[in-house]
Write an enzyme that holds these catalytic residues in place. Structure first.
Site, mmCIF file in Angstrom:
data_model
loop_
_atom_site.group_PDB
_atom_site.id
_atom_site.type_symbol
_atom_site.label_atom_id
_atom_site.label_comp_id
_atom_site.label_asym_id
_atom_site.label_seq_id
_atom_site.Cartn_x
_atom_site.Cartn_y
_atom_site.Cartn_z
ATOM 1 N N HIS A 82 -82.297 -7.414 -59.102
ATOM 2 C CA HIS A 82 -81.431 -7.894 -60.253
ATOM 3 C C HIS A 82 -82.025 -9.043 -60.909
ATOM 4 C CE1 HIS A 82 -78.290 -4.815 -59.694
ATOM 5 N NE2 HIS A 82 -78.244 -5.162 -58.384
ATOM 6 N N ASP A 107 -87.531 -6.304 -61.704
ATOM 7 C CA ASP A 107 -87.005 -4.804 -61.752
ATOM 8 C C ASP A 107 -87.796 -4.385 -62.693
ATOM 9 O OD1 ASP A 107 -84.835 -5.591 -60.386
ATOM 10 O OD2 ASP A 107 -83.388 -5.376 -61.641
ATOM 11 N N GLU A 155 -81.422 -9.123 -67.829
ATOM 12 C CA GLU A 155 -80.136 -9.606 -67.293
ATOM 13 C C GLU A 155 -79.383 -10.065 -68.386
ATOM 14 O OE1 GLU A 155 -79.764 -8.515 -64.223
ATOM 15 O OE2 GLU A 155 -81.939 -8.093 -64.017
#
Length: 585
Positions: A168, A173, A28
Site C-alpha cells: 500500500h 505497488d 495512494e
C-alpha cells in the site's frame, strides 16, 4: 500526402507489446472518490520497455487536508510525512512529463487514472490521449481459481512470483504491478496475444483456434466498406460494414463475441473478402444489397426485402382497402411497405375505425344488389352492396381516405383518439390500448410512406456534406436509389468533379407508384444521411417535399408514449413490448 491518404496506406498489423513503453502507475489517496473530495497522498510509477526498467517516479503529495486515521494505518503515510511534500499542482505536471508517450498501466485503472484525470481537469490541464491497460481487468479474464484465490494485487504478486511485495505504498505497488503485467503478457503470449490491440480486446471466450484466424484480416484496408465472411466453398456466411474494414474484422478474432451465432460463424469462416466504398453511406447501402443478393445464413436482418406487405386503396367503382405483396403501376394509392402483416392489419383497422369503407372482399358491380352485412347494420359501412349509397357519396368518402393516406392524417388521429377516450372513460383499458396500437401503427407507417415517397418522386437529388475527416462526401440519389457516391479530392474543382460524378452515375428507372427504385431500407438509409445537420443540396430535379399536415406531425406524441412504456416496464421483463390482448375488431 493528406491525413486520409496516410491512414489508407498505414500498414497496421498491430503494435507489438515488446516494442512499447509502459508507465505502470499507482496512487495512494485519502479516500475512494476524487469527486467526493478525496486527495492524492503519493504517486509511484515505473517506466518499462521490453522487460527492462527505464526509470522510476515517486513522490509524496501534500493533500492540504488531514489523512483519515484508518488510511494512515493502511498506508503508513501520516500527516507529518506529507506536510512538506509538494502539492498535486506541482506533482501532476511532473508525472505527465514522465509518462509522455507511454501506455498507462494500473491495477484497477479506473481508480488511479480517474484521480489523475480529475485533477488535470481541476487544473484546466489537457489530458494526454493515453492508452490504458488495466491489469485487474486482464487478470479476471486469464486467472483461474487454481492460479490465485482472487485478482487482488497481493494475490497476483504471489501467483506470478513478484520480487516486490505490495504494501500500500505507491512505488512498491507499482513495482509489483510491473511483475504482474509481465506475467500476464507471458501467459497471453501463449494464447496468440502479441500486440496492444489484441491485449486491449482480449477475452478468454475467444478460443486459440479462432484467434489464429486473425491473419484473415491482414489484407483488408483501413477504409470504409463492406466485408464478407466466406466458408471453404466460398459461400457468403455474413455481411457487415465498417468505417475501418481491417480494424473491425480483426475484432472478430481477438475480442469477445457475445452472440453465439457469430462465434459459430467465425469458426466456420475460411476467408474474408471486401468491397471498399467511397463513403460510409455507400458502405451501408452496399451491405443491404449484398445481404439481399446472398441471403447469408448469419445475417438476421435485411435478408428478404421482398417479403413485405402494402396496404392498397383499390381502383374500382367501389374501392376498398386490400393487403397486397407488390405495388402495381395501376394508379392506386399505397401505404407501406410493412415488414409485418400484423402491423399492416393494424393500419387497416385504424382506417376502418375512421372511415365506413366496405370491408367485403372482391369487386362489386357498378349496380350491386347484395344483402347488407352486419357491419352495415352497425353503421360501420356505407353498404354499397345493397344500393344504400350512390357513387358520388362513396367517392367523397374514398377521397377522404386518400387524403389521410398521402397528405393529412388528422381525421384518423381524431377518430381513434376520441374512441380511446370513450373506452378509457368506461374503464375498458385493454380495448383502448388496442386502439392506441392501431393509431401508432398508422401514424408511423403513413409518415414513413410520405417520407419515402417524397424522395422517390425526385428523378435526381445531389447532396454533399463535410464528413468527420473534413472532406466533402457527395451522393447522387435517383428515385430513392443511391446511384453514385464519392469524395471530392482536395485539389479538384468541386463543381466540375460533381458534374463528372453525375455523368457516371447509375441510370435508374423509377419503380411503380410510391415504391422506391431500391428497397425501402436503402431509401431510409439515404434519408437519414440527407437529414443530418450540415448536408447541402447541390442539385434537385423534381419537387422534394413532404405534406405540411402529414402524419409526421403526430410522431412525437407516439414516440413519447413508447418511451414511457419502456420506462415503466422493468428492464429484465422487456421483450418487444408487444400487446398481449387480442385486437378488438
Amino acid at each position: 500526402m493528406s491525413r486520409w491518404d496516410a491512414q489508407m496506406s498505414f500498414d497496421e498489423l498491430g503494435r507489438p507489446l515488446r516494442d512499447l513503453t509502459f508507465c505502470v502507475v499507482d496512487l495512494e489517496t485519502t479516500g475512494g472518490s476524487a469527486a467526493g473530495g478525496s486527495m492524492i497522498t503519493e504517486v509511484g510509477a515505473v517506466k518499462v520497455r521490453g522487460g527492462e526498467v527505464l526509470g522510476e517516479f515517486q513522490t509524496l503529495v501534500n493533500p492540504h487536508a488531514a489523512i483519515p486515521p484508518f488510511i494512515a494505518v493502511l498506508t503508513g503515510i501520516s500527516d507529518s510525512m506529507v506536510a512538506t511534500a509538494p502539492s498535486i499542482e506541482t506533482v501532476l505536471p511532473a508525472f505527465l512529463e514522465f509518462a509522455r508517450g507511454c501506455v498507462l498501466v494500473a491495477h484497477n485503472a479506473p481508480f488511479d487514472v480517474g484521480f489523475l484525470q480529475h485533477f488535470a481537469a481541476q487544473q484546466q490541464r489537457p489530458w494526454p490521449a493515453f492508452e490504458v491497460v488495466d491489469t485487474a481487468r486482464l487478470a479476471r479474464r486469464v486467472i483461474t481459481r487454481d492460479d490465485a484465490p482472487n485478482c487482488k494485487l497481493s494475490s497476483l504478486a504471489v501467483a506470478f512470483g513478484s520480487t516486490t511485495t505490495p504494501d500500500h505504498r505507491a512505488l512498491s505497488d507499482a513495482r509489483a504491478t510491473v511483475d504482474v503485467l509481465h506475467g500476464l503478457m507471458e501467459r497471453l503470449g501463449g494464447l496468440g496475444v502479441h500486440t496492444l490491440e489484441e491485449l486491449s480486446t482480449f477475452s478468454s471466450k475467444v478460443s486459440p483456434a479462432v484467434r489464429r484466424k486473425r491473419h484473415l484480416a491482414e489484407h483488408l484496408p483501413h477504409a470504409p466498406g463492406v466485408y464478407l465472411f466466406r466458408d471453404e466453398q466460398e459461400r457468403v456466411l455474413y455481411v457487415g460494414t465498417s468505417r475501418d474494414l481491417r480494424t473491425r474484422v480483426r475484432t472478430y478474432f481477438t475480442a469477445s463475441e457475445n452472440r453465439a451465432r457469430m462465434g459459430e460463424m467465425v469458426r466456420i469462416a475460411t476467408s474474408v473478402s471486401h468491397v471498399v466504398c467511397a463513403t460510409p453511406l455507400e458502405a451501408r447501402v452496399r451491405e443491404l444489397r449484398l445481404i439481399a443478393a446472398h441471403t447469408p445464413k448469419y445475417n438476421r436482418r435485411s435478408r428478404r426485402p421482398d417479403k413485405v406487405h402494402w396496404l392498397k386503396l383499390t381502383v374500382e367503382p367501389w374501392p376498398r382497402l386490400s393487403l397486397v405483396r407488390k405495388v402495381a403501376d395501376d394508379g392506386a394509392d399505397y401505404l407501406g411497405p410493412f415488414g409485418s402483416r400484423r402491423t399492416a392489419e393494424r393500419c387497416v383497422d385504424a382506417l376502418h375505425e375512421s372511415f365506413p369503407l366496405r370491408q367485403c372482399t372482391g369487386r362489386l358491380p357498378l349496380l350491386p344488389s347484395r344483402a347488407p352485412c352486419v357491419l352495415a347494420e352497425m353503421g360501420r359501412c356505407l353498404s354499397p352492396c345493397d344500393g344504400s349509397v350512390d357513387l358520388d357519396t362513396y367517392a367523397d368518402l374514398v377521397a377522404r381516405v386518400r387524403t389521410a393516406l398521402v397528405a393529412d392524417a388528422d381525421a384518423v388521429v381524431e377518430a381513434l383518439t376520441a374512441r380511446m377516450q370513450r373506452l378509457a372513460g368506461d374503464e375498458r383499458f385493454e380495448e383502448a390500448g388496442s386502439h392506441r396500437d392501431r393509431l401508432a401503427a398508422f401514424v408511423r407507417s403513413a409518415s414513413r410512406t410520405q417520407r419515402l415517397g417524397s424522395l422517390t418522386r425526385c428523378p435526381e437529388v445531389v447532396a454533399a456534406r463535410r464528413e468527420d475527416d473534413r472532406r466533402w462526401a457527395v451522393h447522387v440519389v435517383r428515385h430513392g436509389r443511391l446511384a453514385a457516391a464519392g469524395v471530392i479530392p482536395v485539389e479538384a474543382h468541386a463543381g466540375d468533379w460533381v458534374t463528372q460524378l453525375r455523368a457516371s452515375a447509375e441510370t435508374v428507372v423509377p419503380g411503380p407508384g410510391p415504391a422506391p427504385a431500391a428497397t425501402a431500407e436503402e431509401t431510409e438509409q439515404i434519408l437519414r444521411w440527407l437529414e443530418q445537420p450540415g448536408v447541402r443540396l447541390v442539385h434537385v430535379e423534381g419537387d422534394w417535399t413532404s405534406p405540411a399536415r402529414g402524419a409526421g406531425r403526430h410522431l412525437q406524441v407516439h414516440d413519447a408514449v413508447e418511451a414511457s412504456r419502456r420506462d415503466l416496464v422493468p428492464f429484465d421483463e422487456r421483450r418487444n413490448l408487444a400487446t398481449t390482448h387480442q385486437p378488438v375488431r
